[in-house]
Motif scaffolding. Structure first.
Motif, PDB file in Angstrom:
ATOM      1  N   ARG A   1      83.431  25.481  86.000  1.00 53.53           N
ATOM      2  CA  ARG A   1      82.501  24.626  86.733  1.00 53.53           C
ATOM      3  C   ARG A   1      82.412  23.248  86.062  1.00 53.53           C
ATOM      4  NH1 ARG A   1      78.324  27.687  86.287  1.00 53.53           N
ATOM      5  NH2 ARG A   1      79.107  29.090  87.868  1.00 53.53           N
ATOM      6  N   GLN A   2      82.295  23.232  84.729  1.00 56.38           N
ATOM      7  CA  GLN A   2      82.237  21.950  84.025  1.00 56.38           C
ATOM      8  C   GLN A   2      83.554  21.193  84.168  1.00 56.38           C
ATOM      9  OE1 GLN A   2      80.937  22.077  79.935  1.00 56.38           O
ATOM     10  NE2 GLN A   2      81.567  19.958  79.567  1.00 56.38           N
ATOM     11  N   TYR A   3      84.663  21.917  84.054  1.00 61.26           N
ATOM     12  CA  TYR A   3      85.981  21.301  84.214  1.00 61.26           C
ATOM     13  C   TYR A   3      86.106  20.691  85.611  1.00 61.26           C
ATOM     14  CZ  TYR A   3      91.099  20.961  83.910  1.00 61.26           C
ATOM     15  OH  TYR A   3      92.393  20.513  83.885  1.00 61.26           O
TER      16      TYR A   3
ATOM     17  N   VAL B   1      91.033  26.144  79.561  1.00 58.17           N
ATOM     18  CA  VAL B   1      90.270  26.211  80.804  1.00 58.17           C
ATOM     19  C   VAL B   1      91.061  25.595  81.954  1.00 58.17           C
ATOM     20  CG1 VAL B   1      88.138  25.471  81.963  1.00 58.17           C
ATOM     21  CG2 VAL B   1      88.072  26.223  79.573  1.00 58.17           C
ATOM     22  N   GLY B   2      91.815  24.536  81.674  1.00 68.29           N
ATOM     23  CA  GLY B   2      92.605  23.892  82.720  1.00 68.29           C
ATOM     24  C   GLY B   2      93.557  24.858  83.402  1.00 68.29           C
ATOM     25  N   THR B   3      94.151  25.728  82.625  1.00 71.75           N
ATOM     26  CA  THR B   3      95.066  26.716  83.207  1.00 71.75           C
ATOM     27  C   THR B   3      94.317  27.699  84.096  1.00 71.75           C
ATOM     28  OG1 THR B   3      96.462  26.494  81.260  1.00 71.75           O
ATOM     29  CG2 THR B   3      96.862  28.403  82.658  1.00 71.75           C
ATOM     30  N   ARG B   4      93.134  28.115  83.655  1.00 70.86           N
ATOM     31  CA  ARG B   4      92.324  29.016  84.485  1.00 70.86           C
ATOM     32  C   ARG B   4      91.844  28.307  85.757  1.00 70.86           C
ATOM     33  NH1 ARG B   4      90.323  34.076  82.268  1.00 70.86           N
ATOM     34  NH2 ARG B   4      89.197  34.173  84.221  1.00 70.86           N
ATOM     35  N   TRP B   5      91.505  27.016  85.638  1.00 69.37           N
ATOM     36  CA  TRP B   5      91.094  26.241  86.799  1.00 69.37           C
ATOM     37  C   TRP B   5      92.230  26.211  87.824  1.00 69.37           C
ATOM     38  CZ3 TRP B   5      93.389  21.810  88.713  1.00 69.37           C
ATOM     39  CH2 TRP B   5      92.695  21.120  89.698  1.00 69.37           C
ATOM     40  N   TRP B   6      93.454  25.942  87.331  1.00 69.85           N
ATOM     41  CA  TRP B   6      94.606  25.886  88.215  1.00 69.85           C
ATOM     42  C   TRP B   6      94.806  27.232  88.915  1.00 69.85           C
ATOM     43  CZ3 TRP B   6      99.190  28.708  88.006  1.00 69.85           C
ATOM     44  CH2 TRP B   6     100.163  28.311  88.920  1.00 69.85           C
TER      45      TRP B   6
ATOM     46  N   GLY C   1      96.271  11.253  86.811  1.00 73.14           N
ATOM     47  CA  GLY C   1      95.139  11.784  87.584  1.00 73.14           C
ATOM     48  C   GLY C   1      93.802  11.343  87.020  1.00 73.14           C
ATOM     49  N   HIS C   2      93.678  11.365  85.705  1.00 69.04           N
ATOM     50  CA  HIS C   2      92.410  10.956  85.097  1.00 69.04           C
ATOM     51  C   HIS C   2      92.190   9.453  85.206  1.00 69.04           C
ATOM     52  CE1 HIS C   2      90.579  14.613  83.715  1.00 69.04           C
ATOM     53  NE2 HIS C   2      91.790  15.062  83.459  1.00 69.04           N
ATOM     54  N   ALA C   3      93.257   8.679  85.215  1.00 67.77           N
ATOM     55  CA  ALA C   3      93.118   7.241  85.434  1.00 67.77           C
ATOM     56  C   ALA C   3      92.599   6.979  86.850  1.00 67.77           C
ATOM     57  CB  ALA C   3      94.461   6.532  85.218  1.00 67.77           C
ATOM     58  N   ILE C   4      93.105   7.728  87.814  1.00 69.31           N
ATOM     59  CA  ILE C   4      92.631   7.598  89.196  1.00 69.31           C
ATOM     60  C   ILE C   4      91.169   8.044  89.287  1.00 69.31           C
ATOM     61  CG2 ILE C   4      92.888   8.520  91.535  1.00 69.31           C
ATOM     62  CD1 ILE C   4      95.941   8.731  90.897  1.00 69.31           C
ATOM     63  N   GLU C   5      90.851   9.151  88.649  1.00 67.18           N
ATOM     64  CA  GLU C   5      89.482   9.701  88.674  1.00 67.18           C
ATOM     65  C   GLU C   5      88.506   8.775  87.951  1.00 67.18           C
ATOM     66  OE1 GLU C   5      86.686  12.756  89.537  1.00 67.18           O
ATOM     67  OE2 GLU C   5      88.798  13.289  89.670  1.00 67.18           O
ATOM     68  N   GLY C   6      88.993   8.119  86.914  1.00 69.12           N
ATOM     69  CA  GLY C   6      88.122   7.254  86.126  1.00 69.12           C
ATOM     70  C   GLY C   6      87.300   8.005  85.097  1.00 69.12           C
ATOM     71  N   LYS C   7      87.745   9.211  84.757  1.00 75.47           N
ATOM     72  CA  LYS C   7      87.054  10.030  83.763  1.00 75.47           C
ATOM     73  C   LYS C   7      88.069  10.510  82.731  1.00 75.47           C
ATOM     74  CE  LYS C   7      83.755  11.827  87.124  1.00 75.47           C
ATOM     75  NZ  LYS C   7      83.359  13.035  87.874  1.00 75.47           N
ATOM     76  N   PRO C   8      87.660  10.610  81.471  1.00 75.56           N
ATOM     77  CA  PRO C   8      88.596  11.098  80.456  1.00 75.56           C
ATOM     78  C   PRO C   8      88.835  12.600  80.605  1.00 75.56           C
ATOM     79  CG  PRO C   8      86.439  10.796  79.486  1.00 75.56           C
ATOM     80  CD  PRO C   8      86.358  10.268  80.901  1.00 75.56           C
ATOM     81  N   PRO C   9      89.970  13.080  80.117  1.00 77.36           N
ATOM     82  CA  PRO C   9      90.219  14.521  80.145  1.00 77.36           C
ATOM     83  C   PRO C   9      89.153  15.269  79.334  1.00 77.36           C
ATOM     84  CG  PRO C   9      92.225  13.322  79.587  1.00 77.36           C
ATOM     85  CD  PRO C   9      91.097  12.335  79.557  1.00 77.36           C
ATOM     86  N   GLU C  10      88.738  16.412  79.815  1.00 77.53           N
ATOM     87  CA  GLU C  10      87.717  17.220  79.146  1.00 77.53           C
ATOM     88  C   GLU C  10      88.144  17.648  77.745  1.00 77.53           C
ATOM     89  OE1 GLU C  10      84.640  18.088  79.803  1.00 77.53           O
ATOM     90  OE2 GLU C  10      84.459  17.325  81.837  1.00 77.53           O
ATOM     91  N   PHE C  11      89.438  17.868  77.536  1.00 73.96           N
ATOM     92  CA  PHE C  11      89.875  18.361  76.233  1.00 73.96           C
ATOM     93  C   PHE C  11      89.651  17.349  75.109  1.00 73.96           C
ATOM     94  CE2 PHE C  11      93.821  16.277  77.505  1.00 73.96           C
ATOM     95  CZ  PHE C  11      94.228  15.684  76.321  1.00 73.96           C
ATOM     96  N   LEU C  12      89.411  16.086  75.464  1.00 74.08           N
ATOM     97  CA  LEU C  12      89.114  15.096  74.433  1.00 74.08           C
ATOM     98  C   LEU C  12      87.754  15.355  73.790  1.00 74.08           C
ATOM     99  CD1 LEU C  12      90.469  11.819  76.057  1.00 74.08           C
ATOM    100  CD2 LEU C  12      91.556  13.252  74.309  1.00 74.08           C
TER     101      LEU C  12
END
Length: 101
Positions: free
Chosen positions: A12-14, A87-92, A68-79
Motif C-alpha cells: 500500500r505504501q509502495y 516490496v517492488g517485486t511483490r507489488w509487480w 518512471g520516478h522522474a515522470i511521477e516526480g517522487k523518489p524511489p521508495e528504496f532510497l
C-alpha cells in the motif's frame, strides 16, 4: 525483517508513490527485467554468453525505474528503506495477478 508490518501495508505504501500510470508501466517492465537479470547472472558462470544479457537487462530495468520516478516526480521508495527493493517485486506480482487495488 518487515518491522511487524504485513505485505499489504508495505505494498500500500509502495503504491502511493507509484500513482502515475506511466510510472506503473515502466515498473511493470523494469521490475521483471531486473529479476530476470539477477537470475541470469546466477547462471552466467555455467552458461557462456549470459553475462552481457544479464547486465543489459539489469541496466535497462533500472533505467526504466528511474524514468518512471522522474515522470511521477517522487523518489524511489528504496532510497528511504532498502526493504522496498523486495516490496517492488511483490507489488509487480500483485499487479499482474489482479490483486492490486
Amino acid at each position: 525483517m518487515f518491522a511487524g508490518r504485513s505485505w499489504e501495508d508495505w505494498i500500500r505504501q509502495y503504491s502511493q508513490s507509484h500513482q502515475n500510470r506511466w510510472n506503473q508501466l515502466t515498473h511493470s517492465f523494469g521490475i521483471p527485467m531486473i529479476v530476470l537479470s539477477l537470475l541470469l547472472a546466477l547462471l552466467s558462470p555455467f552458461v557462456t554468453g549470459l553475462w552481457p544479457l544479464a547486465a543489459g537487462l539489469f541496466l535497462l530495468g533500472w533505467a526504466l525505474q528511474f524514468i518512471g520516478h522522474a515522470i511521477e516526480g517522487k523518489p524511489p521508495e528504496f532510497l528511504s528503506d532498502w526493504r522496498f527493493l523486495l516490496v517492488g517485486t511483490r507489488w509487480w506480482l500483485a499487479k499482474v495477478t489482479g490483486r492490486l487495488d
